[in-house]
Design an enzyme around this catalytic site. Sequence first.
Site, PDB file in Angstrom:
ATOM      1  N   THR A 134       0.560  -1.440   0.264  1.00  0.00           N
ATOM      2  CA  THR A 134      -0.438   0.430   0.000  1.00  0.00           C
ATOM      3  C   THR A 134       0.501   1.185   0.298  1.00  0.00           C
ATOM      4  OG1 THR A 134      -1.969  -0.735   1.271  1.00  0.00           O
ATOM      5  CG2 THR A 134      -1.621   1.260   1.815  1.00  0.00           C
TER       6      THR A 134
ATOM      7  N   PHE B  68       1.078   5.234   1.207  1.00  0.00           N
ATOM      8  CA  PHE B  68       0.652   6.380   1.889  1.00  0.00           C
ATOM      9  C   PHE B  68       1.684   7.161   0.981  1.00  0.00           C
ATOM     10  CE2 PHE B  68       0.812   2.187   3.952  1.00  0.00           C
ATOM     11  CZ  PHE B  68      -0.551   2.278   4.678  1.00  0.00           C
TER      12      PHE B  68
END
Length: 363
Positions: A263, A265
Amino acid sequence: MSDTPIDLEALRQRIDALDGDILRLISERADCAQQVAQVKTAEDPDTVFYRPEREAQVLRRIMALNKGPLDSEEVARLFREIMSACLALEQPIKVAYLGPEGTFTQQAALKHFGESAISLPMAAIDEVFREVEAGAVNYGVVPVENSTEGVINHTLDSFMDSGLRICGEVVLRIHHHLLVGETTRQDKVSRIYSHPQSFAQCRKWLDAHYPQAERVPVSSNAEAARLVKTEWHSAAIAGDMAAKLYGLTRLAEKIEDRPDNSTRFLIIGHQDVPMSGEDKTSIVVAMRNQPGALHDLLEPFHRHQIDMTRLETRPSRSGAWNYVFFIDFKGHRDEPRVAAVLEEVRLRAAEVKVLGSYPIGVL
Ligand SMILES: O=C(O)C(=O)C[C@]1(C(=O)O)C=C[C@@H](O)C=C1
């Protein structure tokens, strides 16, 4: 084992001496950082102490200098913590993240800012934006895209109404585990809690191993971990931080369907970050609704050979069936060829907003 006898006592004396040297050098470095803070304040009383471009350069240089035996990422992590402590001496940095405690976003915040930053959990992405906008914290950390599940729309939509800038990015490998509490009957797991994104990232594994278990979506992985603590027939899908926070054990490890599951960010704040040498720029563009609009938008990037790393479409707020494009590309807005592309895109678009130029994530 080598044939030469190893004198343990002598080696430990050597380690003690080296630790003394390391401590002296770290203290000297911290002293320098305090002087940097004085120089910055003298130049500008409203100065910002955190300098993402410099931090990226420091870490990249250390990784390039490293000759082992520790691997470069490990060495960079150590220096990340030294810089975090040095920055805290200049100014304690407050960072809001998408909570609750134990989420992957908290892990990303700590990976980026180090353990000396003060991290504060927020209940929702727009609350992270609001806290930074209001100046209650210095920076915010929000998830923006997952390699398996795609973009996080809440984050993109929050940028449409916000004047905040992107000051950095951090990419985290996401490992999910099936976690149980002390009282869980491991052979009787009939309910599994997790965040919808995590269910999606572990769908095949769950179908193969727990096809009958009820999948209960909750607001975060950390919340899932909190719930199973008291339920004897439940398990949670969450990461290491949540497991540690709630004292859960792993019934199965790394259950994500794709081994490269990660992921990305974003770090949000108020500052424009200067060039670090390896940068990315994010923009949002509204095009007039006419044939060939997307081609017109992309053509200058192609002509100037700018490497586009992401293109997302979101419905615009200004009326049905109008769209805006979120574009990430390599390069910094102060580089001449990037400035030229931005100028051309401005001429072709109804509206362009530069969300920020920032260092490509180092760790
Ligand atoms: O070089 C600076 O501006 C510093 O403040 C020093 C330092 C560091 O420890 O190296 C600390 C904080 C900044 O974010 C960047 C670097």
